[in-house]
Design an enzyme around this catalytic site. Structure first.
Site, short mmCIF file in Angstrom:
data_model
loop_
_atom_site.label_atom_id
_atom_site.label_comp_id
_atom_site.label_asym_id
_atom_site.label_seq_id
_atom_site.Cartn_x
_atom_site.Cartn_y
_atom_site.Cartn_z
N GLU A 49 37.76 32.94 44.05
CA GLU A 49 39.10 32.70 44.62
C GLU A 49 39.07 32.90 46.14
O GLU A 49 39.71 32.17 46.90
CB GLU A 49 40.13 33.68 44.03
CG GLU A 49 40.26 33.63 42.52
CD GLU A 49 39.35 34.64 41.83
OE1 GLU A 49 38.18 34.81 42.25
OE2 GLU A 49 39.80 35.26 40.86
N CYS A 83 40.69 39.38 40.33
CA CYS A 83 40.45 40.84 40.35
C CYS A 83 41.56 41.57 41.08
O CYS A 83 42.21 41.01 41.98
CB CYS A 83 39.09 41.14 41.00
SG CYS A 83 39.05 40.82 42.78
N CYS A 92 41.11 39.82 45.09
CA CYS A 92 41.58 38.42 45.05
C CYS A 92 43.09 38.38 44.81
O CYS A 92 43.79 37.54 45.36
CB CYS A 92 40.82 37.64 43.98
SG CYS A 92 39.10 37.40 44.46
N1 LIG Z 1 33.04 37.73 40.52
C1 LIG Z 1 34.40 37.68 40.49
C2 LIG Z 1 35.16 38.75 39.94
N2 LIG Z 1 34.56 39.83 39.42
C3 LIG Z 1 35.25 41.12 39.32
O1 LIG Z 1 35.42 41.76 40.58
C4 LIG Z 1 35.38 43.17 40.47
C5 LIG Z 1 34.26 43.82 41.24
O2 LIG Z 1 34.29 43.45 42.55
P1 LIG Z 1 32.97 43.43 43.46
O3 LIG Z 1 32.01 44.44 42.88
O4 LIG Z 1 33.49 43.81 44.81
O5 LIG Z 1 32.43 42.03 43.40
C6 LIG Z 1 35.19 43.40 39.00
O6 LIG Z 1 36.49 43.49 38.45
C7 LIG Z 1 34.48 42.15 38.55
O7 LIG Z 1 34.54 41.94 37.21
N3 LIG Z 1 36.51 38.65 39.96
C8 LIG Z 1 37.14 37.59 40.49
O8 LIG Z 1 38.38 37.55 40.51
N4 LIG Z 1 36.42 36.57 41.00
C9 LIG Z 1 35.08 36.56 41.04
O9 LIG Z 1 34.50 35.59 41.54
#
Ligand SMILES: Nc1c(N[C@@H]2O[C@H](COP(=O)(O)O)[C@@H](O)[C@H]2O)[nH]c(=O)[nH]c1=O
Length: 153
Positions: A58, A84, A94
């Site tokens: 996002e 997230c 996001c």
């Molecule tokens: N890769 C991804 C998500 N992944 C989620 O982001 C959180 C961890 O953040 P971080 O460790 O900073 O990358 C965790 O909840 C994970 O499952 N979420 C999303 O909206 N979009 C994305 O593309």
């Protein structure tokens, strides 16, 4: 719960297809996202880790649209995963980036399982007055893309 349109289903499938391009990770979800104007024009798209290892889908898509673009006020953001609400690697979630925009409608397929963090994206977006459409019938496709992570759980 709001019912998705045929166009929602098609665009959400496109978001899932985009997620297949994510650089592999054993510790983070692979997600695809699109921002689509009311007339169907795709304003931006993105997928996790596209430009940087910490990129969320996002975030990549939102970065590509000018904040003052008037089409955002009637646009829909599609994401294969619930946006997230807490990040480990960056200060802004996001959900909070979406809330910085006037995007009124968010459509996603898979509600984030409690694997990494407790995600409250859908709830927070709804509480802020955005329309949130959950499409659980497409969630199996997203789980399939992320099957290697689920085996860890
Ligand atoms: N890769 C991804 C998500 N992944 C989620 O982001 C959180 C961890 O953040 P971080 O460790 O900073 O990358 C965790 O909840 C994970 O499952 N979420 C999303 O909206 N979009 C994305 O593309």
């Amino acid at each position: 719960m709001t019912t998705p349109t045929e166009r929602d289903l098609r665009l959400l499938r496109t978001a899932v297809d985009l997620s297949r391009s994510c650089p592999p990770s054993s510790t983070a979800f692979s997600v695809g996202a699109l921002i689509v104007a009311a007339d169907g024009t795709v304003l931006a798209d993105g997928y996790s880790r596209r430009d940087d290892p910490h990129d969320h889908a996002e975030e990549v898509a939102l970065r590509a649209v000018a904040a003052e673009d008037p089409r955002l006020a009637a646009a829909t953001l599609y994401s294969s995963l619930e946006p997230c609400s807490t990040r480990a690697s960056r200060p802004r979630s996001c959900t909070s980036l979406i809330l910085d925009t006037p995007i009124p409608r968010i459509v996603f397929a898979w509600r984030e399982p409690e694997l990494f963090v407790d995600c409250r994206g859908a709830e927070l977006l709804r509480a802020a007055g955005r329309e949130v459409v959950e499409v659980p019938e497409l969630a199996p496709l997203v789980r399939q893309v992320n099957a290697h992570l689920l085996r860890r759980a």
